[in-house]
Every structure is written in C-alpha cells, then in structure tokens.
Design a protein around this motif. Sequence first.
Motif, mmCIF file in Angstrom:
data_model
loop_
_atom_site.group_PDB
_atom_site.id
_atom_site.type_symbol
_atom_site.label_atom_id
_atom_site.label_comp_id
_atom_site.label_asym_id
_atom_site.label_seq_id
_atom_site.Cartn_x
_atom_site.Cartn_y
_atom_site.Cartn_z
ATOM 1 N N LEU A 18 8.724 -7.877 4.136
ATOM 2 C CA LEU A 18 7.286 -7.786 3.866
ATOM 3 C C LEU A 18 6.811 -6.417 4.330
ATOM 4 O O LEU A 18 6.869 -6.104 5.518
ATOM 5 C CB LEU A 18 6.512 -8.889 4.593
ATOM 6 C CG LEU A 18 6.893 -10.343 4.240
ATOM 7 C CD1 LEU A 18 7.812 -10.909 5.289
ATOM 8 C CD2 LEU A 18 5.659 -11.204 4.082
ATOM 9 N N ASP A 19 6.380 -5.575 3.378
ATOM 10 C CA ASP A 19 5.941 -4.216 3.720
ATOM 11 C C ASP A 19 4.420 -4.188 3.837
ATOM 12 O O ASP A 19 3.712 -4.132 2.835
ATOM 13 C CB ASP A 19 6.421 -3.230 2.651
ATOM 14 C CG ASP A 19 6.083 -1.797 3.039
ATOM 15 O OD1 ASP A 19 5.561 -1.578 4.144
ATOM 16 O OD2 ASP A 19 6.327 -0.888 2.222
ATOM 17 N N GLU A 20 3.928 -4.220 5.049
ATOM 18 C CA GLU A 20 2.486 -4.251 5.321
ATOM 19 C C GLU A 20 1.759 -5.230 4.409
ATOM 20 O O GLU A 20 0.828 -4.846 3.698
ATOM 21 C CB GLU A 20 1.881 -2.850 5.146
ATOM 22 C CG GLU A 20 2.584 -1.811 5.987
ATOM 23 C CD GLU A 20 1.657 -0.714 6.444
ATOM 24 O OE1 GLU A 20 0.444 -0.963 6.537
ATOM 25 O OE2 GLU A 20 2.143 0.397 6.714
ATOM 26 N N PRO A 21 2.154 -6.499 4.426
ATOM 27 C CA PRO A 21 1.610 -7.419 3.421
ATOM 28 C C PRO A 21 0.119 -7.667 3.568
ATOM 29 O O PRO A 21 -0.547 -7.996 2.592
ATOM 30 C CB PRO A 21 2.397 -8.709 3.665
ATOM 31 C CG PRO A 21 2.842 -8.618 5.083
ATOM 32 C CD PRO A 21 3.092 -7.161 5.349
ATOM 33 N N LYS A 38 8.254 3.667 8.167
ATOM 34 C CA LYS A 38 8.509 2.237 8.066
ATOM 35 C C LYS A 38 8.921 1.838 6.649
ATOM 36 O O LYS A 38 9.921 1.166 6.446
ATOM 37 C CB LYS A 38 7.258 1.445 8.448
ATOM 38 C CG LYS A 38 6.627 1.850 9.760
ATOM 39 C CD LYS A 38 5.372 1.072 10.058
ATOM 40 C CE LYS A 38 4.240 1.268 9.059
ATOM 41 N NZ LYS A 38 3.600 2.593 9.127
ATOM 42 N N SER A 39 8.114 2.295 5.686
ATOM 43 C CA SER A 39 8.407 1.905 4.307
ATOM 44 C C SER A 39 9.757 2.448 3.877
ATOM 45 O O SER A 39 10.523 1.762 3.204
ATOM 46 C CB SER A 39 7.329 2.439 3.364
ATOM 47 O OG SER A 39 6.122 1.794 3.613
ATOM 48 N N THR A 40 10.045 3.689 4.279
ATOM 49 C CA THR A 40 11.316 4.269 3.893
ATOM 50 C C THR A 40 12.462 3.471 4.510
ATOM 51 O O THR A 40 13.456 3.184 3.834
ATOM 52 C CB THR A 40 11.390 5.736 4.338
ATOM 53 O OG1 THR A 40 10.216 6.407 3.897
ATOM 54 C CG2 THR A 40 12.597 6.418 3.762
HETATM 55 MG MG LIG Z 1 4.192 2.419 4.194
#
Ligand SMILES: [Mg+2]
Lengths: 342, 653
Positions: free
Chosen positions: A189-192, A68-70
């Motif tokens: 928003l990355d896992e905020p 996901k982050s990538t």
């Molecule tokens: Mg991540």
Amino acid sequence: MHQQPVKLGCHNVWKLYGPHPERLLAGGAAPDLDAIRASGHVGAVRNVSIDVRQGEIFVIMGLSGSGKSTLVRCLSRLVEPTAGEILFNGKDLLQARPKELIDIRRHKMGMVFQHFALLPHLNVLQNVAFPLQVQGIGRAAREARAEEVIALVGLEGREAYFPRQLSGGQQQRVGIARSLVVEPELWFLDEPFSALDPLIRREMQDEFLRVQQLLHKTIVFITHDFDEAIRIADRIAIMKDGEVIQVATPEELVLNPAADYVAEFTRYVSRAKVVTLGRIAVPGAAEGAAGTLPETVRVEAVANEVEAAAAPFNVIDEDGVVIGHVTRQAVIDVLVGRGGRG
Amino acid sequence: MTWQPSRAVWMWLVLLAVTLALARWAGPMAVPGWMQIDMAGAVSRFMDWLVNTASFGLFTFKDLTRAIAQAIEWPYQAVRMALVEGWVEGRRSEARTILPPISWIGIIAIVTAMGVYARNWRLGLFVGACFLYLAVFGQWESAMVTLASILIAVPIGIAGGLVLGIAGAVWPAFDRVQTPFLDLMQTVPTFAYLVPILFLFGFGPVSALIATVVYAMPPMVRITTMALKSVPSEIRDFGVMAGCTPRQRLTRVLLPTALPDLMVGVNQVIMLSLNMVIIASMIGAGGLGFDVLNSLRRLDIGRGIEAGLAIVALAIALDRLSQAFATRRPGAAGDGARHMRWWVVLAAFVAATTLLGYVVPALQSYPEAWTVTTRSLWSDLVKWININYYDQLEAVKNVLLLNLLLPFKRFLLALPWPWVLALITLAGWQLGRGRLAALCLALGLFIVVNGLWEPAMTTLYLCGISVMIAALIGLPLGVLAASSERAGRIIGTGIDLLQTLPSFVYLIPVVMLFRVGDFSAMIAIVLYALAPAIRYAAHGLRSVPEEIVEAGAVCGCTRWQILTRIRLPMALPEIMLGLNQTIMLALSMLVITALVGTRDLGQEVYIALTRADTGQGIVAGVSIAAIAIIADRLIAAGARRTRRKLGLEPAHP
Ligand SMILES: [Mg+2]
Ligand SMILES: Nc1ncnc2c1ncn2[C@@H]1O[C@H](COP(=O)(O)OP(=O)(O)O)[C@@H](O)[C@H]1O
C-alpha cells in the motif's frame, strides 16, 4: 513473540537515477550521498536491507522524496533496482522471467495506490473484477468473487457506480477491494490514505486494521504520516534520502530513537500510544489481580480499565504465562509522560 | 522606475536603423547565378523516375500506387452508392437502379439518433436540423458527396494515427524519428501536398482522399502518443501489478484510460478532413467544395454563398456531434437492452423509408419543388451593397492599400537578401545560440538558392500585415474575454464558430465585397487566423495566479495598473504562443488566398498545381514551411526565455 518466517527479503538494494548509474556501483562500491549528487545522479534508494515477516504490517515512513515509493516499486519490481537482491518466498525476484513475474503478480501480490488508480471507464464491480478478468476467469465467477470483496470493504449497493461518482474514501475502498480480489500473499500500500481528509483517513485506518484482523496478510505499508505509522505498524522503517535509518517497533522507535532525525518525529508522540504493558510490567504476579491483559497491548488501549480498577492487572505473554503485573500508578506515569523507562 | 534598455535592445535599434537605410538607398540585390540550384527540376525528375521506372523487384512503384488507389476507391464507391447514387446497373439510358441510396429522411434520422445517443435530444434535434437545412436548401447531393469522402478519410486517418501514435508511445526511438516529419507535415501548406499526390494518383476523388488523410492524420498521431504518455503513472503501475501482459496493458488499461483525449483527436481528424475535402475539390473531390470553387470562378455569388452556408451547417453538425462523443461518459445513458431496442427501431425506419422510396419518390430524395433557394436573395444583397456602398468600401480598401500594405511590401522587397539572412541568423543566435542560428540560416538559404526570394518576401509582407492586424484585434478581445464570464462566453462561442469553418469558406464574403487582390486576401487571412490570438491571450490572462493579482490589489494598484503591470507581463509567454499559432494559420491560409490572385509563394504552389509541376510545387511548399519553421522556433525560444525570466519554468530543464 514467535519469529515468523521472512516473506520478503531485500538486501543491499540500490536505485540510482542518472546518466550511468551502474558505473557508480561497479565492483560493489557504496558511494555516499555527496558522491552520488556530485556525479549528477539521484540516490532514490541507497543500500536498503529489510526483512518483512509473514503476517506483519511493515510500515515504511519518511518525508516526501525520501525514496519510499521507489523502494516499494523495487520490491514489486515495478522499477528495476540498480543493484541488490530481493527474495520473495526465498526466490530471487530479480531473476524471475517476464512470464513468471506476470504469474507472481497475478496471484501473489496486490497493490493499493495513493491516487487510487481506478480505471475511469469501468464501474466499481468491473474495476474490482479487473485483475481476475486479465487472468481469463469467466464473468460469473469473477463477479461473484468481486461481490465478496466489495462487501468486505463495505461498498455493497454501489457496484454500478463509476469512480467519478464516488468520494475519495469510497474510491480507495474500491482500490483496496481490487487489490484483495486475487487473495494476494503480499500486499503493498503506497500512501493509501494520504490523499484523504483527516477524519476519513482515521476511519480508513480502522477499516484497514479490521480487514487485516480477518485476512492476516503480509503488508508493506508506505506513509509520510508518523501518527499513522505508529497506529498501524508492527514494525517501522524510517527512511531519509533513500536510506533506511532505523527499523524497529513503534515502541522501540519512540523510546530509543537511533538518530536525532528519528527523535524529531517521536518527540511529541504521546507515550501511551506506543508503550506496551510488557514494557511497564513489574515482575511477579500480583496478589488478588483485577484481571489479566496480554503483554502486547498498548497502554492507551487499556488505560481506562486499569485506572478504574482497585487492584493491579496481571500481564501474560502469548502462551498465557504471567510475566508480571501493571499497577495503576505505572499506567498513570505513562499517561502523563513520567518515565515509561527511557 | 525608468526603463533601462539593455545592450541587446540598443543593438536591435541600431540594426533597425541600418535596415531602414538599406531599404531606402541600397535596394534589392540579385542572387548570383552560381548560387542558384535547380532543386525543383531535380525533384520533378525524381518523381518521373519514381512513377515510370522505380521498381521494388516484385512490383513497380506504379503497381504500388495503383494498389493503394484501388484499396481506397472501392470502399469510397460503396459509400457513395449508399449516400448518393444508389446501386445502379448499366449506364446512361439503360441505367437501372437495383438499390436506391439511403433516403434523406433515413439519414436525418440516423444523425439525430447519434446526437441523442452522444448527449441528449436537444443535440439530436440540432444535428437533424442542420441536415434538414441541407435538404431544404437544395444542397443535399453535394453535401452527401462531401460526407462520403469524410466517411472514408476519417476512419483511415484515425486508424493510421492510432497505429503510428501507439508505436511512438511504445518505442521512444520511433517517436524521435517521426516527430520531425509530423512537424513538417503540419507546416507544409495544404496545396503543396496536392501537387505530388496529383502526380502520383491522377485527378479524381482518390487523390483527394489521400491528400485528406495525409493532412488530417498527423494531429491524431501526436494526440495518441501524448494521450498514452500522459496516462497517470499509477494507473500504468496498476496495469503491471494486476499481471497484465503487454498487450492487455495497452488494450485494457492505457487505451481506455486515454479515451477522452483520443476522442479530442478524433474530433480534430473530422474537422481537418472536412477542411481538406473542401480544398481537395481542386483535384477532383467534388461535392460542396467544388460548388464553391466553381461559383467563385464564375463569380456566381448566390450559389457560392449557398454552398458556403451548407459547408457551415455540415461543419457545425459534425463538430458538435464528435465533441459530444468525445465528452460522453460511460453510464451516461440507460441500460444496454433499451439501447438495442432503439437501434432496431432506427434500422427498421431507415430501411422502410429507403424501400418505400421505390413507390413514393419524395421519400427517396427531397423533392425539388420543395427546395427553397436563396440564391437570388444573396446576389441581390451583394448587388445592393456594391451599388450603395461601393465608394465607402473602395475608400477603406484604398486607404489601407496605399498607406499600409503597399509601403510595407515595397520596403520588404527593397531589402538586400544577405542583410535579411544576417538578421534572422542573429536573432536565432540571440534566442537559441548556435543550433537555432544555423537552422535559420539554412532555411533562409534554401529559399535564396531556389530563386524564390521575391515571392517569399511577398509572403512575409502579406502574412506579417495580417498577423499584425489579427494581433491588434485579438489582444483587446482577449482582454475583454478574460475580464468577465459573460464576455468570455460570447467571444468563445464566436471563435469556436470561426475555427469550425473550413478555410475555403472565408474567401466567399471577402471576394464579394472587395473582389480579388491582396486586400481581399489579407481580410480572409485575418478572419481565419484571429481565433488563436484571442484564445491564448484570454487564457494567459486568466491563468495568472490569483494571489499575484491580489498582492497587486493590496498594494493599491488600479485596475489598469493590474492589467498592464501584472496580468499582461505574466501572460506574455502565452500571448506569444498565440501569436505563433496565428502565424501558422496565416501561412496555411496564404496558399488558399492564391485563388484571389496574390503573388506570393502560395501563388507559386497554386500555379504548380494547375500545371502538375511537382518539383516547383514541393520547393515552393517547403519554402513556406521554412518561413513557418523559422517563425515558430524563434517565437518558441523567445517564449521560453520569457517564461524563465518570470520564474514560470526552471532555468535548466
Ligand atoms: Mg511517494
Ligand atoms: N524516474 C525518476 N527519475 C529521476 N528521479 C526520480 C525518479 N523517480 C523518483 N526520483 C527521485 O527519487 C527520489 C525519491 O522519490 P520517491 O520514491 O517518489 O519519494 P517518496 O515516495 O518518498 O516521496 C526523489 O528525489 C525523486 O525526485
């Protein structure tokens, strides 16, 4: 629903880590997971194509390590994809020169991070004003604007605090304010809320939905929490091992999971949380209806009202045209898990 | 459970037996003539060429060194004027003071204010008291000379370290090139720097300053690179997403975020500079170090102790002050406007006391009549100890010398060099395969071909014994420190102090009690190298996961069993790293103990220094570095292996 234009399109995007990732994809090859692993590479993002539409909350959901982050970093070009195309407002982001990219990020994108990423040496006001400061905006102007967003996220009175003096929830409010200060069109928003306690997390989700009600941003929201995903999403993309397995509305996902892997997540989700009135409405307007309700409303939100009323409710689409009605029985069926029509 | 020696253990037992037998019956072996290379001569000739003929076209090498010297000399003289001499026109009898130096009261006020600013009034008063001590005990002028050197060396060291460190963080290739140099600089003993610098820049404060900067900068480079690399990746990403240009990213995001770590580097630069400025008194730095050196030479015990204590006061003051700055947090103290007012008041006070010095000399420099001297007190004390306890001290010394030091020395010197080379190569092979084996062999051969085998073995003996003793003292103290909070605090304070003191200071009490010789050297080395042995052991024991200890307790282990079966084995890698640090410190101290008449590589460097023999100095210095590198790499490889065995590190990094 009227189709909004695509804000951010992502076509056949790959990100492989390892000794020679380009070679693996040479000539448009699409190696499978085993081939990638066997060659000593990590397939962080594999052949992902998604379209994020203007004004929607697009959630990317997957377990830790699913990429996901990538993916979100490819979309913002924080990491260079190995292959693929990313269109932002119809223009290829991967072709943008460094200067243009800086410009796009300064004015059109905002990002919120899992661990807040606040600058420890600046206070709340300075942190929020930072993106304006690097643009060279004068102090009075940027601080006035920063005050506005600080008020928006409910942190008035704490402008002079330093990050370490704030709780996790408050720190993330600062992170949210900071990402909104430039009025971005696209909000990542990355896992905020993943680093927050469950109670605070819920409060922050409500807060987030409230802010979105006001601002109507186009949002890419990452989470590993399926409940969070169905709570806030307009559409969800489920990721596994770098691949997107299914893209659908929460309702679709729960009612028609495309794979066993998706069904694992949806199995214990209460149907009332995702099923909309449009789905259970019986065609035809009801005689002597107790009222009208929009088709996009979820059953859970109106269950009390419908259940308490003596007569059925009419269901209307966004143009106000009645498309059918819902009965008390239909709502109860969904609540206790009978039908909801699979 | 019985212990099953593995094949490797059997092999080493056999090798040990062979070694003992060789030492007993074979005896030392001369290095054949064809194997000896005159590297020292070559280095000397090269340096001669560099200084006398080398030219870059537009200017010669000599012009370059002159320019560097000028660039340092000028600000140094300015700072010295401000602190020590004042602005004086004319010479000798015609000297006329145009501007006096800053008054002693003014300087005490400044450091006090810095302490208050960095933390609180307590620290301010403490630092002020340390400086007042310097005045009251008549060490003011020497201390200010030392301080002037530090005030020049530290900013250069920090700036240079920042620039190189940033370059290393930005360009990984640059980092790869400079890392081996940094490694070497930190293992080559201090005196070895002094020799070529003395040759290039001549005797005097400039050489001392350059040596100080060269010595104190590498840790700053390393810490800067590390600090920048360890900025959380999210903050890095944020900098990009906020639309920072590369320059804004560095100056507005990365450097400020890394600031607390960078301040740790600043503290190190200050403490290393102080250490080196004291040592560099040998090549003309003057100040407190010179006082110590001078009184050591003349065996003027009282003066030596006084100057030594002054160094201690200065060191503690500088350490506490820079640590307070390192941990100072933004927003810790009131608003900016109030600060401004305070600084104005301070500046006015300093100016006033300095100018009033024209009229009231007591304000200018601390009146001699008020100084307290403890010189005779110390001399008498030492005399008293030596009269009343001479026999006891001699007895301890002789017992250890005859039963431990000398036999060990004889044993090492009796070993034939090819056998020793074979052993270290084998150890390298076992722990790190081909590359490590080749490195060990090459470094060992370097010592052999340069004809330094005997001093190298003497080095090994002195260093080995000292490290063994340090470990024997350090491990139990580490266990004690890890066992309770209070013991940990007390021992921690003690070793903090030990580590704050410049290495030179350790010689003073040792020489007083045991005079010169290997025994005195050994004690000084043990004192200097003890701290890491304790610190790492305590840290290793404390950081064993609590669950594992609890699991042991639940299984019914006694406290002793928990210590010996769980904590110690788990802490082994950490203990080994501590041992490694101890060895490094011991080797660096070895050179300083050359002053008390040892006969090892340190002495070779020292002799080279007194003769300004660059080649010999460098070759002997690099030989010490070679020993250090062999020890370091072997132990690091061993520690890694143990960690892997304990599952603390993945098998394939
Ligand atoms: Mg991540
Ligand atoms: N810089 C990198 N180098 C190598 N592998 C990486 C790198 N970044 C991420 N990965 C790998 O890519 C995969 C996806 O990671 P990530 O996108 O962080 O997952 P998520 O955010 O869903 O937890 C993981 O297996 C991770 O180990």
